[in-house]
Design an enzyme around this catalytic site. Structure first.
Site, PDB file in Angstrom:
ATOM      1  N   HIS A   1       1.696   4.397  -3.064  1.00  0.00           N
ATOM      2  CA  HIS A   1       1.605   5.860  -3.021  1.00  0.00           C
ATOM      3  C   HIS A   1       2.682   6.482  -3.906  1.00  0.00           C
ATOM      4  O   HIS A   1       2.441   7.484  -4.587  1.00  0.00           O
ATOM      5  CB  HIS A   1       1.758   6.367  -1.593  1.00  0.00           C
ATOM      6  CG  HIS A   1       0.494   6.333  -0.806  1.00  0.00           C
ATOM      7  ND1 HIS A   1      -0.613   7.073  -1.137  1.00  0.00           N
ATOM      8  CD2 HIS A   1       0.159   5.636   0.317  1.00  0.00           C
ATOM      9  CE1 HIS A   1      -1.576   6.850  -0.257  1.00  0.00           C
ATOM     10  NE2 HIS A   1      -1.140   5.964   0.627  1.00  0.00           N
TER      11      HIS A   1
ATOM     12  N   HIS B   1       0.838  -1.200   0.000  1.00  0.00           N
ATOM     13  CA  HIS B   1       0.000   0.000   0.000  1.00  0.00           C
ATOM     14  C   HIS B   1       0.874   1.252   0.000  1.00  0.00           C
ATOM     15  O   HIS B   1       0.646   2.185  -0.784  1.00  0.00           O
ATOM     16  CB  HIS B   1      -0.914  -0.010   1.226  1.00  0.00           C
ATOM     17  CG  HIS B   1      -1.745   1.225   1.370  1.00  0.00           C
ATOM     18  ND1 HIS B   1      -3.114   1.228   1.237  1.00  0.00           N
ATOM     19  CD2 HIS B   1      -1.406   2.515   1.624  1.00  0.00           C
ATOM     20  CE1 HIS B   1      -3.577   2.462   1.406  1.00  0.00           C
ATOM     21  NE2 HIS B   1      -2.546   3.259   1.659  1.00  0.00           N
ATOM     22  N   GLU B   2       1.877   1.277   0.871  1.00  0.00           N
ATOM     23  CA  GLU B   2       2.729   2.467   0.960  1.00  0.00           C
ATOM     24  C   GLU B   2       3.516   2.690  -0.322  1.00  0.00           C
ATOM     25  O   GLU B   2       3.609   3.812  -0.824  1.00  0.00           O
ATOM     26  CB  GLU B   2       3.675   2.338   2.153  1.00  0.00           C
ATOM     27  CG  GLU B   2       2.990   2.284   3.497  1.00  0.00           C
ATOM     28  CD  GLU B   2       2.078   3.470   3.737  1.00  0.00           C
ATOM     29  OE1 GLU B   2       2.280   4.530   3.130  1.00  0.00           O
ATOM     30  OE2 GLU B   2       1.139   3.321   4.537  1.00  0.00           O
TER      31      GLU B   2
END
EC number: 3.4.24.-
Length: 635
Positions: free
Chosen positions: A434, A430-431
């Site tokens: 980004h 998820h990170e």
């Protein structure tokens, strides 16, 4: 995973230039009978290092004229090595700690001495912080070899290397094409992943003399070799550098979202040489034995500070990143080696997979050395394990292309013992996503295009979508539900409002749900729910590849999972700055039109329409209009 400016959080927020070539710990040419022991050809250590404390004792430094960090560095080399011939290596940059890093290559008669370098580190105050030096100081050749040209031709050098190292390369009928004054490419060979090259250069030998050599570069997959063949004697290899380091990592294998889904394994050489040709443990300037390379640098960051270069990172003998870990271990610092290794592994896999799907150098990916493939380099991802600046979260900072990304993985205190975010792959994916979405939306030079409420929400949704797509298991169907962050949060409900599900009774979210939401993670849950519907529509049509990488046919993934990941990624680059849901939906449709000529139009429309983003859906920040209609041709 919040996208305000440079920060995002889980809950809130041309050629290879070898400056100081260090051979890998590989001891032989991998996987072949009659393999040669490469230890016989290691380059001897010749460099010196002048520390900051030593620099302060040198009175001549005070007399340096002020200028740019390049001018200061150049002046230092001139004063330290007077009358030496050298050139500036085109990879200088200022790191995020404010240090200017400059490298120089020594030359003789205009020809590089390939293992003679001078690196200068200039501080924020404009003064030299430290420097390293491996310049050759022995007797110089009396004449320019290019005048008489009394050396073997490059084809002889290639044949000599093939024979000496028993390389699986065939060159019968091959020919040479000039690349530059001192460099050629061999066309018509077989057995290598790319056309071999040869560059005329000197090598400083261990006995203090200088040898004129052909540096023959051959990428044969398991080994990527720079072989220094004597330019006067075609049977003598002076040195060999292998870009490929053979390493093992004990980790939760890619596809396991957290420790509840499987056991740790020891994996050898997990990198993909098509997307990480320098491996994960080299940046083309140096080979590393710690968790550092071209794509990422991972370390322990207990104080939560921004300085990372001197932080602790595991550096095992023989590149065996194998460390004990169990979720029952406590305190977390007792397993920091395993934590840093896991974080480094997952992030590098993200790099390699996303590269395959289109997030390459030109698109603004994260690499120190872009190898002449476009974009701006010097921007690996800084990975901070057990970061002390917070708890119960994780975040990712995405500056424009050319500046390093930064991920902070925190300890979660909602279980006893506490849980480390590095071991929940879904959080790390998820990170990292980004970084993907911020670089693609608006272009690599603009990281400000996901900062409206709805677009920021989509930034969160994309992170959840890729993390969920990756964790799909072989027996999963569209009836399979997944929660986000369940393990680190010690909660079966995870950290989102609802599980990701195609069942409206399990997850009732639709487009107009956004009218009552004013927080990016909640809005992101709506977006990911829509993408999850599209994902399963495409899987039902094209099947599901359960392997770790996509299989392409004419540039199109041949299964539904990777096809969905591909068109969603392409859509990020197509959409406008700060898009809304309607615009992002249209961008995905356009991406499919571009990729497959619209072959999946109806599957995409039906997925969005089921969740209220059909043909008649309209964006209004205070009163969105939903629609379950699809185009007539899809009814």
């Amino acid at each position: 995973m919040h996208g305000l400016l440079l920060a995002a959080g889980l809950l809130s927020l041309p050629l290879h230039v070898l400056a100081h070539p260090q051979p890998s710990t590989s001891t032989s040419l991998a996987g072949r009978a009659g393999a040669v022991d490469l230890n016989e050809f290691r380059i001897a250590h010749r460099s010196s290092y002048t520390s900051h404390d030593e620099m302060k004792k040198l009175p001549s430094i005070a007399s340096f004229r002020q200028g740019t960090y390049l001018e200061v560095a150049t002046e230092l080399v001139k004063q330290t090595m007077p009358n030496m011939e050298f050139r500036l290596v085109d990879d200088h940059y200022v790191g995020d700690s404010g240090i200017g890093h400059v490298r120089f290559r020594q030359t003789m008669h205009g020809i590089d001495i390939d293992n003679s370098d001078f690196n200068v580190n200039v501080g924020k105050d404009g003064k030299v912080l430290s420097h390293g030096n491996s310049f050759y100081t022995g007797p110089a050749p009396s004449s320019n070899p290019m005048v008489k040209r009394d050396f073997i031709d490059p084809m002889q050098a290639l044949h000599g290397v093939r024979k000496a190292l028993n390389l699986p390369i065939k060159a019968d009928g091959a020919h040479v094409e000039d690349m530059s004054e001192h460099k050629v490419m061999f066309k018509g060979t077989s057995g290598a992943l790319s056309d071999p090259t040869a560059k005329l250069c000197y090598m400083a030998k261990e006995d203090g003399s200088l040898a004129l050599t052909w540096r023959v570069e051959t990428d044969i997959g398991d080994n990527w070799l720079l072989s220094y063949m004597d330019a006067k004697e075609s049977s003598k290899v002076h040195n060999v550098v292998d870009y490929v380091a053979h390493a093992t990592f004990q980790v939760y294998k890619w596809g396991l979202a957290d420790p509840t889904e499987g056991k740790r394994e020891i994996i050898t050489n997990p990198w993909n040489l098509k997307t990480s040709p320098l491996t994960w443990l080299s940046d083309g300037h140096n080979n590393y034995t710690a968790t550092r390379g071209n794509n990422a640098i991972a370390q322990y960051n207990p104080d939560g500070g921004n300085d990372y270069e001197n932080n602790y990172r595991p550096s095992p003998k023989n590149l065996k990143f194998e460390y004990p870990y169990s979720p029952d271990m406590n305190p977390p610092k007792t397993y920091i080696d395993a934590s840093v290794t896991e974080l480094f592994y997952t992030s590098n896999i993200c790099h390699d997979l996303y590269y395959m799907l289109g997030f390459n150098e030109k698109a603004g990916n994260f690499q120190v050395n872009n190898r002449g493939q476009g974009g701006k380099g010097n921007d690996f991802v800084i990975l901070n394990a057990q970061d002390g600046s917070g708890t119960n979260n994780a975040n990712f900072a995405t500056p424009p292309d050319g500046q390093p990304g930064r991920m902070r993985a925190y300890i979660w205190t909602r279980a006893n013992p506490p849980r480390d975010a590095s071991f929940e792959a879904g959080t790390i994916i998820h990170e990292y996503t980004h970084g993907l979405s911020n670089r693609l939306c608006g272009g690599p030079a603009n990281s400000r295009c996901l900062n409206a409420l709805e677009s920021g929400g989509m930034g969160e949704g994309w992170g959840d979508f890729y993390a969920t797509a990756v964790r799909l298991k072989p027996n999963d169907t569209r009836k399979t539900n997944y929660v986000k962050g369940g393990w680190v949060n010690n909660s079966p409900k995870g950290v989102r409002m609802y599980p990701y599900s195609t069942d409206m009774n399990v997850n009732p979210l639709v487009y107009t749900s956004n009218n009552k939401l004013n927080e990016v993670h909640a809005i992101g849950t709506v977006w990911c729910t829509m993408l999850y519907e599209v994902l399963w529509n495409l899987i039902d049509k094209h099947g599901k590849n359960d392997g770790p990488v996509p299989i392409f046919e004419n540039g199109v993934p041949n299964d539904g999972k990777y096809l969905a990941m591909k068109i969603v990624m392409d859509g990020m680059a197509i959409q406008p700055c700060n898009p809304n849901f309607v615009q992002a939906r249209d961008a995905i449709l356009d991406a499919d039109m571009n990729l497959t000529k619209g072959a999946n139009k109806c599957e995409i429309w039906k997925g969005f329409a089921k969740r209220g983003l059909g043909v008649g859906a309209k964006f209004d920040p205070k009163n969105r209009t939903g629609s379950t209609q699809v185009p007539n041709e899809c009814k």
